[in-house]
Write a protein that holds these residues in place. Structure first.
Motif: not given
Length: 274
Positions: A168-179, A248-264
């Motif tokens: 996720v960090a690499a994806a954000v850093l590759a296009d920071p303006g979008a985030h 810490m119990e909430r499950i977010s969809e941010d990882v799959p949304t940004i990476l286009g795959r399920p979270a590990t």
């Protein structure tokens, strides 16, 4: 970026290199970094980076990996954020923690809350990566008696894989303006109790690992052998009490949304070759 020799930073550096993104690496250990990278030494902490004006001047985007735990971490990180703003950094991406605030039950998340506030007040564009507990760290919770001990009760934590955070960090850093202006909660696909974490480790290790739900008094007593400073003891214990409170119990969809795959999942992390 800071923290390039850490477990998270190494993965981010590799992915950014593969994308052909020019890097300026701030480190306390230049010998551990490839000689053809842009390397700038730092001092012993965020409060006193060597030649901060020089190392940050001309930087468009700063990836700020949170510093080592200490009673001074919040103060040091706020100082570094201000140095970045004064140097003209345009965008800062910071590794924070879920539920970061000045009154978080998990005491170390208060440092992140203070740093986030400084970033938002700095005038720089920002992206906050609020990580959950790392799945990779789960085996380290197991003691010599094959037990995870702490006052987490039946609370759940949506732990995240470090590799997912790096991606996720690499994806954000590759296009920071979008985030820009975004705060992402980076979690795994499941919210697990500590008993379920112990069960997953048992399966991976092929030997019994159990969870022992402690009282606060028992938690302090079981950690006394390590002779921790009081702030460190409170941090260790509050990891579990924060889980018990459901922070810490909430499950977010941010990882799959940004990476286009399920979270590990935790099971995938535990079964991966070491």
């Amino acid at each position: 970026m800071t923290g390039p020799t850490g477990k998270l930073g190494q993965q981010v550096v590799k992915q950014l290199r593969n994308r052909g993104i020019p890097l300026r690496l701030l480190t306390r250990d230049p010998q551990r970094i490839r000689a053809d990278d842009g390397i700038f030494p730092m001092g012993n902490d965020y409060a006193h980076p060597a030649n901060s004006g020089q190392v940050l001047s001309g930087v468009e985007t700063l990836f700020m990996v949170s510093g080592h735990e200490s009673p001074q971490r919040a103060e040091q990180q706020v100082s570094f954020v201000r140095a970045a703003a004064n140097a003209g950094v345009g965008h800062i991406v910071y590794t924070s923690f879920v539920g970061a605030s000045d009154n978080s039950t998990f005491t170390l998340a208060r440092d992140h809350g203070a740093t986030e506030a400084a970033i938002k007040d700095s005038g720089m564009d920002f992206t906050l990566l609020r990580d959950s507990l790392y799945q990779d760290f789960a085996p380290d919770l197991v003691g010599e008696d094959d037990a995870i001990r702490g006052p987490a009760g039946e609370g759940r934590a949506a732990m995240v894989a470090r590799a997912d955070v790096a991606a996720v960090a690499a994806a954000v850093l590759a296009d920071p303006g979008a985030h820009a202006g975004r705060t992402y909660e980076l979690t795994g696909p499941q919210a697990l109790t500590m008993a379920e974490v112990a069960e997953a480790i048992s399966h991976a290790w092929r030997r019994p690992v159990r969870y022992v739900d402690e009282t606060l008094e028992e938690a302090r007593a079981s950690r006394a052998q390590f002779e921790p400073e009081e702030w460190q003891l409170e941090a260790w214990i509050s990891t579990y009490t924060a889980i018990a409170q459901g922070t810490m119990e909430r499950i977010s969809e941010d990882v799959p949304t940004i990476l286009g795959r399920p979270a590990t999942s935790l099971a995938e992390v535990l079964s991966a070759p070491q």
